[in-house]
Enzyme design. Structure first.
Site, mmCIF file in Angstrom:
data_model
loop_
_atom_site.group_PDB
_atom_site.id
_atom_site.type_symbol
_atom_site.label_atom_id
_atom_site.label_comp_id
_atom_site.label_asym_id
_atom_site.label_seq_id
_atom_site.Cartn_x
_atom_site.Cartn_y
_atom_site.Cartn_z
ATOM 1 N N GLY A 166 0.832 -1.212 0.000
ATOM 2 C CA GLY A 166 0.000 0.000 0.000
ATOM 3 C C GLY A 166 0.860 1.253 0.000
ATOM 4 O O GLY A 166 1.891 1.303 0.666
ATOM 5 N N ASP A 202 5.445 -4.803 5.925
ATOM 6 C CA ASP A 202 5.810 -6.166 6.325
ATOM 7 C C ASP A 202 5.529 -7.202 5.229
ATOM 8 O O ASP A 202 6.367 -8.062 4.959
ATOM 9 C CB ASP A 202 5.131 -6.563 7.640
ATOM 10 N N SER A 206 5.333 -6.852 1.884
ATOM 11 C CA SER A 206 6.247 -6.802 0.735
ATOM 12 C C SER A 206 7.686 -7.104 1.145
ATOM 13 O O SER A 206 8.457 -7.670 0.361
ATOM 14 C CB SER A 206 6.156 -5.470 -0.002
ATOM 15 N N THR A 244 4.991 2.372 6.159
ATOM 16 C CA THR A 244 3.620 1.941 6.430
ATOM 17 C C THR A 244 2.960 2.947 7.352
ATOM 18 O O THR A 244 3.547 3.330 8.372
ATOM 19 C CB THR A 244 3.519 0.549 7.088
ATOM 20 N N ASP A 259 0.705 2.260 9.223
ATOM 21 C CA ASP A 259 0.331 1.540 10.447
ATOM 22 C C ASP A 259 1.446 1.576 11.501
ATOM 23 O O ASP A 259 1.192 1.336 12.680
ATOM 24 C CB ASP A 259 0.008 0.070 10.125
ATOM 25 N N ARG A 278 -22.964 17.434 19.404
ATOM 26 C CA ARG A 278 -22.867 16.058 18.904
ATOM 27 C C ARG A 278 -21.667 15.280 19.466
ATOM 28 O O ARG A 278 -20.678 15.875 19.903
ATOM 29 C CB ARG A 278 -22.724 16.073 17.379
ATOM 30 N N GLY A 315 -5.019 1.514 10.273
ATOM 31 C CA GLY A 315 -3.961 1.001 11.146
ATOM 32 C C GLY A 315 -3.936 -0.506 11.282
ATOM 33 O O GLY A 315 -3.068 -1.047 11.951
ATOM 34 N N GLU A 369 -9.702 1.120 13.000
ATOM 35 C CA GLU A 369 -10.590 0.326 12.132
ATOM 36 C C GLU A 369 -10.773 -1.136 12.541
ATOM 37 O O GLU A 369 -11.814 -1.731 12.285
ATOM 38 C CB GLU A 369 -10.075 0.390 10.682
ATOM 39 N N HIS A 376 -8.610 6.341 2.904
ATOM 40 C CA HIS A 376 -7.343 6.501 2.188
ATOM 41 C C HIS A 376 -6.827 7.929 2.130
ATOM 42 O O HIS A 376 -5.712 8.145 1.632
ATOM 43 C CB HIS A 376 -7.478 5.911 0.776
HETATM 44 O O1 F6P Z 1 -1.517 -1.250 5.767
HETATM 45 C C1 F6P Z 1 -1.859 0.034 5.358
HETATM 46 C C2 F6P Z 1 -3.343 0.181 5.214
HETATM 47 O O2 F6P Z 1 -3.631 1.513 4.818
HETATM 48 C C3 F6P Z 1 -4.146 -0.213 6.447
HETATM 49 O O3 F6P Z 1 -4.111 0.757 7.459
HETATM 50 C C4 F6P Z 1 -5.499 -0.444 5.828
HETATM 51 O O4 F6P Z 1 -6.279 -1.336 6.594
HETATM 52 C C5 F6P Z 1 -5.152 -1.058 4.508
HETATM 53 O O5 F6P Z 1 -3.824 -0.672 4.202
HETATM 54 C C6 F6P Z 1 -6.047 -0.659 3.361
HETATM 55 O O6 F6P Z 1 -5.672 -1.418 2.266
HETATM 56 P P1 F6P Z 1 -6.258 -1.204 0.806
HETATM 57 O O7 F6P Z 1 -5.581 0.008 0.227
HETATM 58 O O8 F6P Z 1 -5.908 -2.458 0.107
HETATM 59 O O9 F6P Z 1 -7.741 -0.969 0.953
#
Ligand code: F6P
Length: 361
Positions: free
Chosen positions: A12, A116, A118, A139, A141, A176, A184, A236, A284
């Site tokens: 990613g 990790d 790749s 990453t 994450d 609210r 992550g 998430e 994203h």
């Molecule tokens: O590992 C990075 C990440 O952005 C994660 O935080 C997320 O869950 C995942 O990739 C999203 O992956 P994709 O771009 O395949 O939807």
């Protein structure tokens, strides 16, 4: 004889990849006088015929690249060379083609920028083909072991904080509860850091179980102090009360696609305390932003060090950031252990120290 090195980005994307490519290219050409080839779409550029790559030059790697998002080389999460999609819809082992591509391009080494997944694939490929590999961690994450920082993480946190900065005024205007869902995977680093920096009242991360009654209590206590709104940050992969993740299916690489736990929590809070609650899934946008200053600096430092590692023939290693120092460690040591939030760590203590609910420890 001048060396020829390849650069690839895989997995990613995130902010800071172009800054890394720039630093590698400048160091390799200006300091060592080497040739640099950018391999397109991760190792796929070495598998396809004709080979897919671009020569990289100092002129091309101008200052624009330090600030640009994405990766000029492209990336992939679905084209594992050992499990490569074929035209008939099957998956086949194309690792020999990737190794042949490396040899045909007469590369002396490859610098791979990846997470990790790749790293694991690139390392296996390098061992099989006798390829000289140096890795750079990226990453959002921030879940790679050994390195305290990976490229892209800091920017992702900044984006999430900016989202909280924008959610708080509208939360206050409308009395609210605003829930921000961040990425992550199984690591709550983005949620924890963004939650502290963005003034969250509740931070939920996969590493620590939560109690929905405690969240309701926290919101009600805040109302009693006269504040009419509150902010929740949820990672998430946090589970529902039924102990299941909220998924949108699977990615091409069979990884779970998370998304929606904020909406689930929203419904629970409305049901239990009648709070006017809204959920925002950041998604994203955490990956596609201009890199912040810290990621630009990290990317540049990693890029220079990785080229120096090639010069020193320090192969099969990853460059890492530890205690304000750059070091190189075996790639395996960074991917065998998953770096999650320490429930007893500094940032959890910090959050608890100012009354943020971070789950039940
Ligand atoms: O590992 C990075 C990440 O952005 C994660 O935080 C997320 O869950 C995942 O990739 C999203 O992956 P994709 O771009 O395949 O939807």
């Amino acid at each position: 004889m001048a060396k020829r090195i390849g650069i690839l980005t895989s997995g990613g994307d995130c902010s800071g990849l172009n800054a890394t490519i720039r630093a590698i290219t400048l160091r390799a050409i200006q300091h060592y006088g080497w040739e640099v080839f950018g391999i397109l779409k991760g190792t796929s550029g070495l598998i396809r015929r004709p080979l897919e790559y671009i020569p990289l030059t100092v002129t091309q790697c101008d200052q624009g690249m330090v600030r640009s998002a994405g990766t000029i080389l492209g990336s992939t999460t679905k084209e594992n060379p050992f499990f490569f999609p074929s035209e008939d819809g099957l998956r086949v082992d194309r690792s020999d083609d990737a190794i042949e591509g490396y040899n045909d391009l007469k590369l002396d080494a490859i610098i791979a920028i990846g997470g990790d997944g790749s790293m694991r694939i690139n390392s296996k490929l390098a061992k099989k083909g006798g390829m000289n590999l140096v890795c750079i961690p990226k990453t959002i994450d921030n879940d790679l072991a050994e390195t305290e920082l990976s490229i892209g993480y800091s920017t992702a946190v900044s984006v999430a904080v900016e989202a909280l900065d924008r959610l708080q005024p509208t939360a206050a205007s409308h009395d609210r509860v605003m829930i921000l869902e961040v990425m992550g995977r199984d690591a709550g680093h983005i949620a924890l850091s963004a939650g502290i920096a963005g003034g969250a009242d509740v931070i939920l991360i996969p590493e620590i179980p939560y109690n929905i009654e405690s969240i309701c209590q926290q919101i009600q206590n805040i109302s009693k102090t006269g504040r009419n709104h509150s902010l929740i940050v949820v990672s998430e992969a946090v589970k529902t009360l039924a102990d299941s993740s909220v998924l949108q299916g699977k990615s091409h690489n069979e990884m779970p696609r998370y998304g929606g736990v904020s909406q689930y929590l929203c419904a629970e809070l409305e049901k239990r305390i009648n709070a006017d609650t809204r959920a925002t899934i950041l998604g994203h946008v955490q990956r596609g932003s201009q890199p912040n200053a810290q990621d630009r600096i990290l990317a540049t430092a990693f890029g220079v060090k990785a080229v120096d590692m090639v010069a020193a023939q320090d192969f099969g290693k990853m460059v890492i950031w530890q205690n304000n120092q750059l070091k190189s460690v075996p790639i395996e040591s960074t991917i065998d252990i998953y770096s999650t939030v320490d429930p007893k760590g500094l940032l959890i203590q910090t959050a608890k120290g100012i009354g943020i609910y971070v789950g039940d420890l």
